[in-house]
Design a protein around this motif. Structure first.
Motif: not given
Lengths: 264, 198
Positions: B21, B24, B28-29, B34, B38, B41, B131, B133-134, B137, B149, B152-153
């Motif tokens: 998750d 991905f 994505l960011r 998308r 993919e 990833v 959205d 926030v996205k 970024l 990223l 944070a992720l």
């Protein structure tokens, strides 16, 4: 430590990059300085907002594709013997210091807070009923899901004779239960507090070591708090290991072991 | 041998599965798309799987996986550019410290006086949605977005990010700091606009 230094250290502090001594100095300053505390809280919330907004779900089709691809590809070489994980005390300590510092500051209050058991059961139900968050959905909704999930992971509560933290000066008996994301504290008067760790960090490090400066400290793992230490009125440090009350030296010795990752 | 292969495959899956998750999400960011996410990833996972024998058990698998993801994204991007690599983004304010230890003075420099204003912004920008926030970024240059990223992720440490992005630790710190400041400024502006519109 003065305001400009603390300000400069805020990001490394939030990111768990400071050494324990530096973290302690930052915490001590924050305890006394409202403007710096506001700034810290702002930064923390900004990071949390970003983190929440970035949450995505890997599409199921992609998951399936990856599983199939890895299964078909040539297998990797056998694994080398496992080595023990190198545990970053600095990061974990910073995280936990943040948590204990803010135990008294605007914690989430939710669900009217009945007993933990009821709370956990309810949150499990809530999670089961909630649709998984998808991109672009409301942040508050996702936040609810996160909190409910966190609560559901608290499996046991430990009773401590007193809990000391900022704004809570040895507030009598309390129960504390922790999961990777934070600790739930229930005081004797029934009041409850949720202490959220900075999530991204907390999930990386299985041990959470907290030190609350003058007041006391506890060491928790993702499956609950092992013991809680505090300072008695005469200033001596004491605490619990399991159900057994121990003195400060034993406590500190165990804390050192825990930091080295020797005990589980 | 087949037994060993099976167990390493299940080890790999057990380690990777919880990360998909966030991998991905980061992809994505980074790609803002998308389908591309993919691809990135998938390519990263295959690289990780093929190189799994080089992964040292007990070390941080998450940092390793995110490093591969970052490498995959940037090398894909370079190879897609027709032009050879353009000059890297040079930030005059970058404090590129090669040393691992960062001094208080360097950090103090990062905390620019601009950021000194009272923390007047509303709690969590209630007028904004994810959205926003996205988008904030997405507006960041890649060099700034990537550390944000990874932090944070992936929860990577400064050192791990420096290794993943192949830049000094000081550069990671200054970029991360600036990225957050820019996101904050952007959100502030959006929040004001949203309220005015409401």
């Amino acid at each position: 430590m003065r305001c400009p230094e603390v300000k400069a250290f805020l990001h490394p502090f939030l990111d768990g990059e400071l050494q324990v001594e530096q973290s302690t100095l930052v915490v001590q300053h924050l305890e006394l300085c409202q403007p710096c505390r506001d700034r810290f809280e702002d930064e923390r919330r900004l990071l949390e907002r970003v983190r929440v907004a970035l949450a995505e779900r890997c599409p199921d089709a992609l998951r399936a594709k990856l599983r199939a691809a890895c299964g078909a590809a040539a297998p990797a070489m056998p694994l080398a013997p496992r080595r023990s994980a190198i545990f970053s005390l600095r990061a974990a300590a910073s995280v936990a210091v943040i948590a204990i510092l803010f135990v008294g500051v605007d914690p989430f209050c939710f669900f009217g807070c009945p007993t933990v058991r009821a709370l956990v059961a309810e949150s499990r139900d809530r999670v089961a009923q909630m649709p998984l968050p998808v991109a672009g959905t409301d942040a508050n909704h996702r936040h609810d899901v996160d909190v409910a999930r966190d609560l559901a992971r608290i499996t046991s509560m430990v009773e401590v004779p007193c809990l000391c933290a900022r704004n809570i000066h040895c507030k009598g008996a309390a129960k504390i239960g922790c999961c990777k994301e934070g600790c739930l504290v229930i005081f004797a008067d029934g009041q409850e507090r949720w202490i959220s760790f900075v999530k991204a960090r907390a999930t990386v490090h299985p041990w959470l070591v907290a030190r609350a400066g003058e007041s006391g400290f506890y060491i928790c793992t993702q499956d609950g708090c092992r013991f809680v230490g505090w300072k008695d009125q005469d200033g001596s440090l004491c605490g619990f290991i399991g159900d057994e009350r121990v003195n400060g030296d034993e406590l500190l010795a165990l804390a050192a072991d825990v930091r080295r990752g020797d005990r589980r | 041998m087949a037994e060993v292969a099976r167990s390493s495959a299940s080890d790999f899956e057990a380690l990777l599965s919880p990360l998909l998750d966030s991998l991905f999400g980061a992809a994505l960011r980074l790609t803002k798309n998308r389908a591309d996410a993919e691809d990135v990833v998938q390519e990263s996972v295959m690289k990780a799987w093929r190189g799994f024998d080089r992964f040292q058990p007990g070390t941080n698998f998450k940092a390793w996986a995110f490093k591969i993801l970052a490498n995959t994204f940037f090398s894909k991007k370079r190879s897609e550019k027709r032009e050879p690599r353009t000059a890297p983004l040079v930030d005059p304010g970058d404090i590129a410290l090669a040393a691992e230890e960062v001094s208080v003075e360097a950090l103090a420099q990062l905390a620019s006086p601009e950021a000194d204003g009272s923390p007047s912004w509303e709690r969590l920008y209630p007028a904004l949605v994810d959205d926003d926030v996205k988008q904030a970024l997405d507006e960041l240059p890649e060099e700034y977005r990537a550390p944000l990223l990874l932090s944070a992720l992936g929860g990577l440490s400064y050192k791990e990010m420096a290794a993943a992005l192949d830049v000094p630790v000081g550069t990671v710190m200054s970029r991360l700091f600036r990225a957050r400041e820019r996101v904050r400024a952007s959100l502030k502006g959006r929040d004001v606009a949203a309220r005015r519109g409401a």
